[in-house]
Write a protein that holds these residues in place. Structure first.
Motif, PDB file in Angstrom:
ATOM      1  N   THR A 404       0.591  -1.205   0.445  1.00  0.00           N
ATOM      2  CA  THR A 404      -0.154  -0.388   0.239  1.00  0.00           C
ATOM      3  C   THR A 404       1.312   0.858   0.234  1.00  0.00           C
ATOM      4  O   THR A 404       0.390   2.275  -0.920  1.00  0.00           O
ATOM      5  CB  THR A 404      -0.820  -0.089   1.772  1.00  0.00           C
ATOM      6  N   ILE A 405       2.070   1.450   1.055  1.00  0.00           N
ATOM      7  CA  ILE A 405       3.210   2.833   0.890  1.00  0.00           C
ATOM      8  C   ILE A 405       3.282   2.730  -0.265  1.00  0.00           C
ATOM      9  O   ILE A 405       3.180   3.857  -1.534  1.00  0.00           O
ATOM     10  CB  ILE A 405       4.162   2.712   1.743  1.00  0.00           C
ATOM     11  N   GLU A 406       3.673   1.233  -1.367  1.00  0.00           N
ATOM     12  CA  GLU A 406       4.213   1.914  -2.508  1.00  0.00           C
ATOM     13  C   GLU A 406       2.683   2.277  -3.757  1.00  0.00           C
ATOM     14  O   GLU A 406       3.361   2.893  -4.458  1.00  0.00           O
ATOM     15  CB  GLU A 406       5.113   0.362  -3.748  1.00  0.00           C
ATOM     16  N   ASP A 407       2.017   1.933  -3.096  1.00  0.00           N
ATOM     17  CA  ASP A 407       0.765   2.370  -3.917  1.00  0.00           C
ATOM     18  C   ASP A 407       1.228   4.019  -3.944  1.00  0.00           C
ATOM     19  O   ASP A 407       0.380   4.327  -4.822  1.00  0.00           O
ATOM     20  CB  ASP A 407      -0.508   1.848  -4.207  1.00  0.00           C
ATOM     21  N   ILE A 408       0.535   3.804  -2.769  1.00  0.00           N
ATOM     22  CA  ILE A 408       0.827   5.586  -2.345  1.00  0.00           C
ATOM     23  C   ILE A 408       1.932   7.073  -3.192  1.00  0.00           C
ATOM     24  O   ILE A 408       1.015   7.775  -3.583  1.00  0.00           O
ATOM     25  CB  ILE A 408       0.782   5.186  -0.968  1.00  0.00           C
ATOM     26  N   VAL A 409       2.664   6.325  -2.606  1.00  0.00           N
ATOM     27  CA  VAL A 409       4.011   6.872  -3.211  1.00  0.00           C
ATOM     28  C   VAL A 409       3.406   6.647  -4.792  1.00  0.00           C
ATOM     29  O   VAL A 409       3.465   7.792  -5.539  1.00  0.00           O
ATOM     30  CB  VAL A 409       5.625   5.897  -3.006  1.00  0.00           C
ATOM     31  N   ALA A 410       3.401   5.855  -5.453  1.00  0.00           N
ATOM     32  CA  ALA A 410       3.416   5.976  -7.220  1.00  0.00           C
ATOM     33  C   ALA A 410       2.342   7.003  -7.027  1.00  0.00           C
ATOM     34  O   ALA A 410       2.994   7.963  -8.347  1.00  0.00           O
ATOM     35  CB  ALA A 410       2.808   4.425  -7.396  1.00  0.00           C
ATOM     36  N   GLN A 419       6.840  15.289  -5.072  1.00  0.00           N
ATOM     37  CA  GLN A 419       6.892  14.727  -4.536  1.00  0.00           C
ATOM     38  C   GLN A 419       7.457  14.016  -2.644  1.00  0.00           C
ATOM     39  O   GLN A 419       7.265  13.400  -1.867  1.00  0.00           O
ATOM     40  CB  GLN A 419       6.326  12.682  -4.893  1.00  0.00           C
ATOM     41  N   ASN A 420       8.496  14.615  -2.650  1.00  0.00           N
ATOM     42  CA  ASN A 420       9.952  14.189  -1.591  1.00  0.00           C
ATOM     43  C   ASN A 420       9.811  15.245  -1.269  1.00  0.00           C
ATOM     44  O   ASN A 420      10.616  14.849   0.144  1.00  0.00           O
ATOM     45  CB  ASN A 420      11.683  14.596  -2.754  1.00  0.00           C
ATOM     46  N   LEU A 421       8.720  15.389  -0.653  1.00  0.00           N
ATOM     47  CA  LEU A 421       8.328  17.123   0.572  1.00  0.00           C
ATOM     48  C   LEU A 421       7.564  15.976   1.050  1.00  0.00           C
ATOM     49  O   LEU A 421       7.260  16.294   2.511  1.00  0.00           O
ATOM     50  CB  LEU A 421       7.158  18.099  -0.175  1.00  0.00           C
ATOM     51  N   ILE A 422       7.095  14.429   0.842  1.00  0.00           N
ATOM     52  CA  ILE A 422       6.166  14.005   1.680  1.00  0.00           C
ATOM     53  C   ILE A 422       7.481  12.613   2.365  1.00  0.00           C
ATOM     54  O   ILE A 422       7.012  11.654   1.053  1.00  0.00           O
ATOM     55  CB  ILE A 422       4.936  13.414   1.506  1.00  0.00           C
ATOM     56  N   LYS A 423       7.408  12.195   3.123  1.00  0.00           N
ATOM     57  CA  LYS A 423       8.343  10.839   3.488  1.00  0.00           C
ATOM     58  C   LYS A 423       7.644  10.199   4.288  1.00  0.00           C
ATOM     59  O   LYS A 423       7.108  10.682   5.473  1.00  0.00           O
ATOM     60  CB  LYS A 423       9.308  11.327   4.690  1.00  0.00           C
ATOM     61  N   LEU A 424       7.025   9.024   3.502  1.00  0.00           N
ATOM     62  CA  LEU A 424       6.492   7.833   4.032  1.00  0.00           C
ATOM     63  C   LEU A 424       7.438   6.876   5.003  1.00  0.00           C
ATOM     64  O   LEU A 424       8.246   6.494   4.693  1.00  0.00           O
ATOM     65  CB  LEU A 424       5.709   6.865   3.639  1.00  0.00           C
ATOM     66  N   ALA A 425       7.461   6.389   6.516  1.00  0.00           N
ATOM     67  CA  ALA A 425       8.193   6.160   7.133  1.00  0.00           C
ATOM     68  C   ALA A 425       7.188   4.747   7.849  1.00  0.00           C
ATOM     69  O   ALA A 425       6.861   5.205   8.599  1.00  0.00           O
ATOM     70  CB  ALA A 425       8.362   6.734   8.435  1.00  0.00           C
ATOM     71  N   TYR A 426       8.229   3.962   7.670  1.00  0.00           N
ATOM     72  CA  TYR A 426       7.807   2.459   8.128  1.00  0.00           C
ATOM     73  C   TYR A 426       8.712   1.160   8.698  1.00  0.00           C
ATOM     74  O   TYR A 426       9.913   1.251   7.314  1.00  0.00           O
ATOM     75  CB  TYR A 426       6.557   2.114   6.876  1.00  0.00           C
ATOM     76  N   GLN A 427       8.819   0.522   9.718  1.00  0.00           N
ATOM     77  CA  GLN A 427       9.760  -0.797   9.862  1.00  0.00           C
ATOM     78  C   GLN A 427       8.665  -1.541   9.777  1.00  0.00           C
ATOM     79  O   GLN A 427       8.285  -1.982  10.313  1.00  0.00           O
ATOM     80  CB  GLN A 427      10.362  -0.010  11.657  1.00  0.00           C
TER      81      GLN A 427
END
Length: 575
Positions: A404-410, A419-427
């Motif tokens: 889902t993160i990959e889809d959101i980033v796309a 797009q680089n102004l938003i960072k999605l952080a996930y461990q």
């Protein structure tokens, strides 16, 4: 308006005088004739045994009245009836003593000459005083009509910090105690003492002790009209009025009885029995009236329930038709969207001109938006019709979060050059759950998509970057439950929206329908979990945090597969 009030006052006045004439003045004519005829002591002289029978009938009728009144008080929670019932019960007990002693002492005319009037006085003074208090004080507290209930509420208001109802109860207890002691003392002492001027042979008023009772019965009649009890549409009150009138004339007749068993003595006893009988008939008619009204009320209630049921069935049918229409409409909308979207994407891949590509991008974007709206409408219809089916399977929650993160980033990359102004952080971490994979993906996508939408940082022209939006996604397993938290640094949730956040159409955004979070909540709760949101107000943080919890399951079959995989790896290493 003035003429209307005048007409109403005339109507009330006419009603009052009609009752006064019909139930007081007209009956007073024959009663007055009886009183005049009773002045001759020798017109009707009876024996001791006849007096015994007449008084025994009075005891029975008074006991029946006490039972009726106290039963009415219990049924209707009516203090007025309770008060009068206690009066008749006490009077019946005194009359019973009167009867028993009179029967035993039939051969002692001197004793009876004073004992009978003194016990008569004891019973009449107690009953008349009770009627004055009941009509004067408790008729306004009677629960038989709305007027009485309203007045009761007013009298129960606190005055100076002391409840008015408590004051009344204390006053009533004091009155009852004083009256009971007085009546009992007079009745018992009549066995041993002759009261001064109990019977006076030389005056026309031979029994002066009847005057206080007569005055009290007249006062009770006065309060009956003063409190406008005649307005109440209940035969019970008409019976009280008739009884008071008969008792007044009974006391007048008894007052000039010169000796026991003479005309006045016997007539007064018969009038007392007649008054009791009138009261019993009125109570019986009142019970019939009450039962008729209760039956009519029940019939109206049943008719109302039937009407409500019919209306409910119509509303239910209308609701089903609405859901069916929405369901069909959504399906019909979805049918042409797929080919439009597919063909437009194929056409865009073949066209190289940037301007035409941009136009096709607008078409694709709006087709996808319409597709999402259609899917949301279908989901809401399923939720409200309780037909949302879950296809549960065992899967790794980490996989769908990563995808889902990959889809959101796309999506961010397609929509904005910043797009680089938003960072999605996930461990990443493995968390296995048994749930509907597609539905849980839908929940995570909706929450992440909202977080991105409200975390976007606008950059005007070549202005330098002033900050970076961060969305932290965290998933962990705690006490057998999977907890997913999505925290953004955006605008936060509007206080007006917070209270209804997970309801339908709860949105202030023009780019959304307000259905997404409602669907998310329904999906999570269908899995036996829960979801909530809160603003990040700690240490001046911005944004909001969404959290949802799902049951975490790791089946025995999955554990066995892992054990088998581990064994094969160990075998390969040995080789």
């Amino acid at each position: 308006m003035k003429s209307l009030l005048l007409h109403k006052s005339k109507s009330l006045l006419h009603s009052k005088y009609e009752i006064l004439i019909k139930y007081t003045l007209v009956p007073s004519i024959p009663l007055s004739i009886i009183a005049i005829l009773s002045a001759n002591p020798n017109t009707w002289v009876a024996s001791e045994i006849h007096h015994f029978y007449i008084e025994l009938i009075a005891v029975i009728l008074a006991a029946v009245l006490a039972f009726y009144y106290i039963s009415r008080a219990r049924t209707l929670n009516d203090k007025f009836s309770l008060f009068v019932g206690i009066g008749f019960l006490t009077s019946a007990l005194i009359d019973l003593l009167h009867v028993m002693v009179s029967y035993v002492a039939m051969n002692d005319p001197v004793f009876l000459k004073y004992f009978i009037p003194q016990t008569w006085f004891a019973g009449r003074i107690f009953l008349s005083a009770m009627l004055v208090m009941a009509i004067g004080k408790y008729s306004a507290l009677s629960s038989s009509n709305e007027e009485g209930r309203q007045e009761k509420k007013q009298k129960q208001r606190k005055i100076g910090g002391i409840p008015r109802s408590n004051e009344l109860q204390k006053t009533v207890i004091i009155y009852l105690t004083i009256l009971a002691i007085l009546a009992a003392s007079v009745a018992i002492s009549s066995l041993f003492f002759v009261f001064p001027a109990s019977v006076i042979d030389d005056y026309s008023i031979h029994r002066p002790y009847e005057i206080p009772s007569l005055v009290l019965f007249v006062i009770a009649l006065f309060y009956f009209y003063k409190n406008q009890l005649y307005k109440r549409n209940d035969a019970f009150y008409k019976g009280i009025l008739g009884y008071l009138l008969v008792e007044i004339f009974g006391q007048i007749v008894m007052s000039y009885s010169t000796k026991s068993f003479d005309t006045a003595h016997n007539v007064a006893h018969v009038l007392k029995d007649a008054g009791y009988f009138i009261n019993i008939i009125a109570l019986a008619l009142s019970s019939i009236q009450y039962n008729v009204k209760l039956r009519e009320s029940n019939e109206r209630l049943r008719e109302g329930e039937e009407l409500i049921r019919v209306q409910y069935e119509k509303v239910k049918e209308s609701d089903n038709m609405k859901n069916e229409f929405i369901n069909v409409a959504a399906h019909e909308l979805r049918t042409p969207i797929q080919p439009i979207l597919g063909l437009t994407e194929i056409l865009r891949s073949k066209i190289k001109e940037p301007e035409q590509q941009e136009l096709l991008d607008v078409t694709i974007r709006n087709a996808k938006r319409l597709q999402r709206l259609t899917e949301d409408i279908l989901d809401v219809t399923k939720i409200e019709s309780k037909s949302l089916n879950l296809n549960k399977e065992l899967f790794n929650l980490n996989d769908i979060i990563t995808n889902t993160i990959e889809d959101i980033v796309a999506n961010i990359a397609q929509k904005s050059q910043h797009q680089n102004l938003i960072k999605l952080a996930y461990q990443p971490r493995d968390i296995f759950i048994e749930a509907d994979k597609a539905r849980i993906t839908q929940v995570i996508f909706n929450i992440l998509n909202n977080a991105v939408k409200f975390t976007e940082i606008k950059v005007d022209g070549e202005e330098e970057e002033k900050g970076r939006g961060i969305i932290n996604i965290n998933a962990e397993k705690v006490d057998g439950q999977a907890i997913v938290t999505i925290k953004d640094t955006g605008e936060g949730i509007d206080p007006d929206i917070m209270l209804k956040l997970f309801t339908k159409f709860a949105s202030k955004s023009f780019s959304g329908t307000g259905l997404g979070l409602y669907i998310c909540k329904s999906i999570v709760e269908a899995h036996g979990g829960k979801i909530w949101a809160e603003n990040n107000n700690i240490h001046g943080e911005r944004g909001a945090t969404f959290t949802f919890i799902l049951p975490s399951t790791r089946s025995k079959q999955h554990q066995q597969q892992n054990m088998t995989s581990t064994t094969l790896n160990e075998t390969n290493q040995l080789r």
